[in-house]
Every structure is written in C-alpha cells, then in structure tokens.
Design an enzyme around this catalytic site. Sequence first.
Site, mmCIF file in Angstrom:
data_model
loop_
_atom_site.group_PDB
_atom_site.id
_atom_site.type_symbol
_atom_site.label_atom_id
_atom_site.label_comp_id
_atom_site.label_asym_id
_atom_site.label_seq_id
_atom_site.Cartn_x
_atom_site.Cartn_y
_atom_site.Cartn_z
ATOM 1 N N VAL A 30 -2.936 5.821 -0.145
ATOM 2 C CA VAL A 30 -3.264 6.745 0.939
ATOM 3 C C VAL A 30 -2.412 7.995 0.747
ATOM 4 C CG1 VAL A 30 -3.218 7.132 3.433
ATOM 5 C CG2 VAL A 30 -3.787 4.866 2.529
ATOM 6 N N MET A 80 0.850 -1.173 0.000
ATOM 7 C CA MET A 80 0.000 0.000 0.000
ATOM 8 C C MET A 80 0.895 1.235 0.000
ATOM 9 S SD MET A 80 -2.619 1.331 2.969
ATOM 10 C CE MET A 80 -1.676 0.818 4.353
ATOM 11 N N PRO A 81 0.933 2.003 -1.102
ATOM 12 C CA PRO A 81 1.704 3.235 -1.109
ATOM 13 C C PRO A 81 1.028 4.282 -0.227
ATOM 14 C CG PRO A 81 0.981 2.655 -3.339
ATOM 15 C CD PRO A 81 0.343 1.717 -2.401
ATOM 16 N N GLU A 82 1.827 4.946 0.576
ATOM 17 C CA GLU A 82 1.322 6.026 1.411
ATOM 18 C C GLU A 82 2.201 7.248 1.178
ATOM 19 O OE1 GLU A 82 0.341 6.894 6.080
ATOM 20 O OE2 GLU A 82 0.122 4.857 5.290
#
Length: 67
Positions: free
Chosen positions: A40, A1-3
């Site tokens: 996100v 998940m890239p944040e």
Amino acid sequence: MPEITINMAAGRTEEQKTNMMRDISKALVTHLGVDPEAVVIQINEAPLTHKMKGGKTFVERAAEQKK
C-alpha cells in the site's frame, strides 16, 4: 503488509506520481519478497505555501530562484 506514506510538495504530474509508486512497489516486491497485492502506497501532498525549508516557503524559494 508494507505500507509506505510519502509526504511531498504538490506540483508533480499524475504520471510522475504513478510511475514513482510503481517503482517503489516493485522495489518492495523484489527486496522484501512480498506479494504486490500486499503493498500500500499513499501520497500526501501539501501546497507549496504549506511547506517550508530554511525558513522560507517553497513559493518564496521558487521566486528567489527565478531572480
């Protein structure tokens, strides 16, 4: 998940910030192949009196540019 966390001086409109986050999200989906639901993005805004560049606050810099 890239944040992604974006730190910036306050002063942009909600529309500008939303559009920026949408464009960044699209770029991550396109270039990293991730699901949009996995992206996100958070914006941290600082008042212009709390950011400094070149030894001057952003308020001081803006005042100088108006002269």
